[in-house]
Design a protein around this motif. Sequence first.
Motif, short mmCIF file in Angstrom:
data_model
loop_
_atom_site.label_atom_id
_atom_site.label_comp_id
_atom_site.label_asym_id
_atom_site.label_seq_id
_atom_site.Cartn_x
_atom_site.Cartn_y
_atom_site.Cartn_z
N THR A 5 0.76 -1.32 0.12
CA THR A 5 -0.01 0.00 -0.12
C THR A 5 0.80 1.20 -0.01
O THR A 5 1.60 1.25 1.08
N ARG A 6 0.68 2.05 -1.17
CA ARG A 6 1.68 3.46 -1.11
C ARG A 6 0.88 4.06 0.08
O ARG A 6 -0.10 4.11 0.70
N LEU A 7 1.66 5.47 0.39
CA LEU A 7 1.42 6.27 1.44
C LEU A 7 0.02 6.99 1.23
O LEU A 7 -0.66 7.41 2.23
N ASN A 8 -0.45 6.98 0.11
CA ASN A 8 -1.76 7.47 -0.28
C ASN A 8 -3.05 6.80 -0.21
O ASN A 8 -4.03 6.85 -0.69
N HIS A 9 -2.59 5.45 0.34
CA HIS A 9 -3.59 4.23 0.44
C HIS A 9 -4.08 3.52 -0.82
O HIS A 9 -4.86 2.82 -0.73
N SER A 10 -3.29 3.85 -1.99
CA SER A 10 -3.55 2.99 -3.15
C SER A 10 -2.63 1.51 -3.29
O SER A 10 -1.68 1.70 -2.69
N LYS A 11 -3.23 0.74 -3.55
CA LYS A 11 -2.67 -0.62 -3.84
C LYS A 11 -1.53 -0.77 -4.99
O LYS A 11 -1.81 -0.04 -6.09
N LEU A 12 -0.47 -1.56 -4.70
CA LEU A 12 0.53 -1.43 -5.61
C LEU A 12 1.03 -2.91 -5.70
O LEU A 12 1.21 -3.39 -4.82
N THR A 13 1.02 -3.66 -6.70
CA THR A 13 1.52 -4.91 -6.77
C THR A 13 2.90 -4.89 -7.61
O THR A 13 3.32 -4.26 -8.72
N VAL A 14 3.97 -5.53 -6.77
CA VAL A 14 5.49 -5.35 -7.08
C VAL A 14 5.92 -6.69 -7.42
O VAL A 14 5.41 -7.77 -6.91
N ASN A 15 6.66 -6.78 -8.62
CA ASN A 15 7.31 -8.27 -8.68
C ASN A 15 8.40 -8.38 -7.67
O ASN A 15 9.45 -7.69 -7.75
N ALA A 16 8.18 -9.44 -6.88
CA ALA A 16 9.05 -9.67 -5.86
C ALA A 16 10.50 -9.99 -6.13
O ALA A 16 11.36 -9.99 -5.22
N LEU A 17 10.48 -10.54 -7.26
CA LEU A 17 11.90 -10.92 -7.88
C LEU A 17 12.79 -9.74 -7.94
O LEU A 17 13.98 -9.71 -8.37
N LEU A 18 12.08 -8.44 -8.23
CA LEU A 18 12.78 -7.23 -8.71
C LEU A 18 13.40 -6.75 -7.24
O LEU A 18 14.01 -5.44 -7.53
N ILE A 19 12.99 -6.71 -6.22
CA ILE A 19 13.15 -6.22 -5.29
C ILE A 19 14.49 -6.55 -4.44
O ILE A 19 15.11 -7.33 -4.51
N GLU A 20 15.32 -5.31 -4.56
CA GLU A 20 16.92 -5.36 -4.03
C GLU A 20 16.99 -5.09 -2.75
O GLU A 20 17.75 -5.67 -1.77
N ILE A 21 16.16 -3.81 -2.20
CA ILE A 21 16.50 -3.51 -0.75
C ILE A 21 15.13 -3.10 -0.36
O ILE A 21 14.10 -2.41 -0.80
#
Length: 72
Positions: A5-21
């Motif tokens: 959830t972004r700070l403005n309460h909108s949902k965001l779907t992220v590719n977990a394989l691209l998360i570095e930090i």
Amino acid sequence: MITVTRLNHSKLTVNALLIEIVEEVPDTLITLTTGKKFLVLESAEQVIGQIQTYLRTIGVSAASIKSNPTEE
């Protein structure tokens, strides 16, 4: 993929394989390998838990992500 959830309460779907930090600065900041950054409401611990669950569901059981590394 994980949903956060972004700070403005909108949902965001992220590719977990691209998360570095994942860091808390004090809000949780997710940095992708592409250089994109997202501030989210979830704690770093929650995000890491979602990543671990996702990796298990796609069969990457050998992957180990530690939220609290211990010193040897």
